[in-house]
Write a protein that holds these residues in place. Structure first.
Motif, mmCIF file in Angstrom:
data_model
loop_
_atom_site.group_PDB
_atom_site.id
_atom_site.type_symbol
_atom_site.label_atom_id
_atom_site.label_comp_id
_atom_site.label_asym_id
_atom_site.label_seq_id
_atom_site.Cartn_x
_atom_site.Cartn_y
_atom_site.Cartn_z
ATOM 1 N N LYS A 40 0.865 -1.273 -0.037
ATOM 2 C CA LYS A 40 -0.015 0.118 -0.157
ATOM 3 C C LYS A 40 0.820 1.254 -0.066
ATOM 4 O O LYS A 40 0.478 2.216 -0.823
ATOM 5 C CB LYS A 40 -0.845 0.044 1.046
ATOM 6 C CG LYS A 40 -1.675 -1.331 1.311
ATOM 7 C CD LYS A 40 -2.513 -1.189 2.617
ATOM 8 C CE LYS A 40 -2.036 -1.190 3.979
ATOM 9 N NZ LYS A 40 -1.222 -2.373 4.348
ATOM 10 N N THR A 41 1.869 1.235 0.953
ATOM 11 C CA THR A 41 2.552 2.404 0.899
ATOM 12 C C THR A 41 3.476 2.627 -0.201
ATOM 13 O O THR A 41 3.708 3.631 -0.930
ATOM 14 C CB THR A 41 3.902 2.269 2.155
ATOM 15 O OG1 THR A 41 2.988 2.307 3.353
ATOM 16 C CG2 THR A 41 4.667 3.299 2.314
ATOM 17 N N THR A 42 3.988 1.430 -0.862
ATOM 18 C CA THR A 42 4.870 1.683 -2.160
ATOM 19 C C THR A 42 4.071 2.074 -3.175
ATOM 20 O O THR A 42 4.544 3.023 -4.045
ATOM 21 C CB THR A 42 5.366 0.095 -2.294
ATOM 22 O OG1 THR A 42 6.035 -0.392 -1.383
ATOM 23 C CG2 THR A 42 6.222 0.020 -3.498
ATOM 24 N N PHE A 163 -2.896 9.818 1.708
ATOM 25 C CA PHE A 163 -2.426 9.730 2.939
ATOM 26 C C PHE A 163 -1.995 8.413 3.176
ATOM 27 O O PHE A 163 -2.539 7.334 2.695
ATOM 28 C CB PHE A 163 -3.959 9.616 3.770
ATOM 29 C CG PHE A 163 -4.620 11.201 3.819
ATOM 30 C CD1 PHE A 163 -5.273 11.562 2.654
ATOM 31 C CD2 PHE A 163 -4.321 11.961 4.963
ATOM 32 C CE1 PHE A 163 -5.987 12.832 2.555
ATOM 33 C CE2 PHE A 163 -4.893 13.140 4.905
ATOM 34 C CZ PHE A 163 -5.869 13.739 3.987
ATOM 35 N N ASP A 164 -1.018 8.159 3.985
ATOM 36 C CA ASP A 164 -0.323 6.974 4.377
ATOM 37 C C ASP A 164 -0.665 6.823 5.633
ATOM 38 O O ASP A 164 0.359 7.121 6.638
ATOM 39 C CB ASP A 164 1.050 6.913 3.934
ATOM 40 C CG ASP A 164 1.558 5.308 3.964
ATOM 41 O OD1 ASP A 164 0.833 4.353 3.994
ATOM 42 O OD2 ASP A 164 2.626 5.279 3.971
ATOM 43 N N GLU A 165 -1.438 6.018 6.077
ATOM 44 C CA GLU A 165 -1.677 5.590 7.521
ATOM 45 C C GLU A 165 -1.363 6.815 8.476
ATOM 46 O O GLU A 165 -0.384 6.792 9.286
ATOM 47 C CB GLU A 165 -0.665 4.429 7.776
ATOM 48 C CG GLU A 165 -0.934 3.378 7.098
ATOM 49 C CD GLU A 165 -0.664 1.965 7.928
ATOM 50 O OE1 GLU A 165 -0.336 2.068 8.930
ATOM 51 O OE2 GLU A 165 -0.117 1.079 7.144
ATOM 52 N N PRO A 166 -2.313 7.963 8.384
ATOM 53 C CA PRO A 166 -2.043 8.964 8.738
ATOM 54 C C PRO A 166 -2.197 9.126 10.315
ATOM 55 O O PRO A 166 -1.668 9.878 11.200
ATOM 56 C CB PRO A 166 -3.047 10.274 8.283
ATOM 57 C CG PRO A 166 -4.061 9.153 7.736
ATOM 58 C CD PRO A 166 -3.501 7.858 7.228
HETATM 59 MG MG LIG Z 1 2.547 1.325 4.724
#
Ligand SMILES: [Mg+2]
Ligand SMILES: Nc1ncnc2c1ncn2[C@@H]1O[C@H](COP(=O)(O)OP(=O)(O)OP(=O)(O)O)[C@@H](O)[C@H]1O
Lengths: 251, 238
Positions: A40-42, A163-166
């Motif tokens: 997901k982050t990638t 938004f990455d796991e804000p």
């Molecule tokens: Mg991540």
């Protein structure tokens, strides 16, 4: 509007993204769910060129770029259309809240200072930090820092905010204020692509939910589709794990 | 016969002679730093980003400078540079005797060469204390890498680097006393020459001692003040 097609990304021999497609309409909030390590982050980082994809395209309607071979200029253009809210906030430590928000406007967008500070103050007001303009990050709580992070993204008025796991680096009691802020800007029609483990946010706010696993999109649909009538076994298994009690256990 | 241990009038006179060497010592320090800072910074970047070849050269260069006494570096460069220049001058028929070159030029090169190696490590460790997320956040709001370094990363790294930068500067000031080996008329050589006349070495050395002490204390205080200014964001209280 943002259309991502066929994103591939490997780290060494590890293929992390195996051909991800994604479409987000203007004004939509799309939530990405998925187990840890599913990429997901990638994916978000590839969209913002914090990571170079091995293959894939991004189409912003008036701007279409190759995620692998984009030129420096194209990268800057994409970053003008996107903003990123980081898990660890990543506020500029040497700048005040106001300067943090204004930096991208003044330096990135070459906006006159007066105007940039005006927009930045409005953005900080919106996230409820009118009394913290001149505070440095060290003087702010995690929740306040993340709200500055959101203001920094909002002020840029991008086509889409990633938004990455804000909220996942926050103490539990500070999660609420950040989610509230995100709901607020969602209500204003901001296009948002949100990776989160906050199922409540996904159910309440998302227009569509995407479930990723093993570097591919396994299933996507409305929150109702995903949370109430998931079709794929992998989705069901994931939901059983993160929302125990709401789904029947299989022995 | 004068039985007192030290010649006070001479001590005082020579203090001002030593003091008159301060501009040269400072000039060498400042110019060497001006040359060494960009070189050190550039090499630090190549070390951090593991740029092939240059990275290795930088590593060898640093360990070479660290592993040899500075006085030997001075002797080596002071004899090597004229040799090299002589060859070049001959080849291009330049009518200029290398022995007429002002020792100041050698001092600039020698001390810049030495200090740059020290600064590579100073900058490398300082830059590595700045979280990678700072660069990414800067990129994500549309800054170029150069802008991100100038506005976000270097200001933060500098705060960490300043104490070491201060040490390097003070060491450099002290090292300029070795300039006497290349006939550079700085603090030490000036006072020693004055002492030669009446063999008043003790007085001259005391003067030299005091001048360096004052100089280094002033420089240290300036750095402390600078560090305090730059690190306001770290200790700001609400
Ligand atoms: Mg991540
Ligand atoms: N720079 C990198 N170098 C090598 N491997 C990496 C790198 N970045 C990520 N990975 C690997 O890629 C995989 C996917 O990582 P990613 O951060 O995209 O997952 P994620 O879905 O965001 O997980 P989480 O929910 O834990 O944040 C992980 O196995 C991770 O170890």
């Amino acid at each position: 509007m943002l259309e991502i097609t066929n994103v591939h990304k490997s780290f060494g021999k590890n293929e992390i993204l195996k051909g991800v497609d994604l479409t987000i309409e203007k004004g939509d909030v799309v939530v990405i769910l998925g187990p840890s390590g599913s990429g997901k982050t990638t994916l978000l980082r590839c969209i913002n060129f914090l990571e170079r994809a091995d293959q894939g395209t991004a189409n912003f309607g008036d701007l279409k770029v190759d995620l692998k071979g984009a030129s420096k200029k194209e990268v800057l253009d994409v970053r003008k259309k996107t903003a990123f809210v980081f898990q660890n906030y990543n506020l500029f430590n040497n700048k005040t809240a106001l300067e943090n928000v204004a930096e991208g406007l003044i330096i990135g967008r070459k906006m006159p200072k007066e105007e940039a500070y005006k927009i930045s103050r409005e953005a900080l007001d919106k996230v409820g930090l009118s009394d913290k303009y001149d505070f440095y990050p060290v003087q702010l709580s995690g929740g306040q820092q993340q709200r500055v992070g959101i203001a920094r993204a909002v002020a840029l008025n991008p086509d889409i905010i990633l938004f990455d796991e804000p909220t996942s680096a926050l103490d539990p009691e500070l999660v609420g204020e950040v989610l509230e802020t995100m709901k607020e800007i969602a209500r204003e029609g901001t296009t948002m692509l949100v990776v989160t483990h906050e199922m409540g946010f996904a159910k309440d706010v998302a227009k569509r939910v995407i479930f990723m696993d093993g570097g591919v999109v396994v299933e996507e649909g409305t929150p109702h589709d995903i949370f109430v009538t998931p079709k794929e076994e992998r989705t069901k298994r994931f939901l059983r794990r993160v929302l125990p009690g709401q789904y029947d256990y299989e022995i | 016969m004068d039985t007192s241990l030290i010649n006070v009038p001479f001590l005082i006179d020579t203090f001002f002679v030593a003091l008159s060497g301060v501009p040269v010592a400072l000039l060498v320090t400042v110019v060497s730093l001006l040359i060494a800072v960009p070189i050190g910074f550039f090499l630090a970047l190549t070390r951090i980003n593991q740029i092939p070849v240059i990275n290795t050269i930088a590593k060898i260069y640093v360990s070479f400078v660290r592993g040899t006494p500075i006085i030997i570096q001075i002797f080596v460069l002071y004899s090597f540079i004229p040799l090299m220049l002589n060859g070049i001058f001959k080849k291009y028929n330049i009518e200029y005797s290398v022995y007429d070159i002002n020792p100041l030029w050698y001092a600039f090169i020698i001390f810049a060469f030495n200090t740059a190696a020290v600064l590579v490590e100073v900058f490398r460790s300082a830059l590595s204390t700045v979280d990678k997320g700072q660069l990414e956040a800067a990129q994500s709001v549309g800054l170029t890498n150069a802008q991100a370094y100038r506005r976000i990363i270097i200001p933060q790294a500098l705060v960490t680097a300043l104490p070491n930068l201060c040490t390097a500067t003070v060491n450099l000031i002290k090292a300029t006393s070795l300039g006497y080996a290349i006939s550079l008329y700085e603090i030490t050589l000036k006072a020693k020459v004055a002492a030669n006349v009446g063999y008043n070495y003790v007085e001259a050395y005391i003067d030299i001692f005091i001048v360096y002490l004052i100089l280094c204390i002033v420089v240290e205080q300036l750095f402390k003040w600078w560090e305090k200014r730059l690190s306001r964001y770290k200790y700001a209280n609400a």
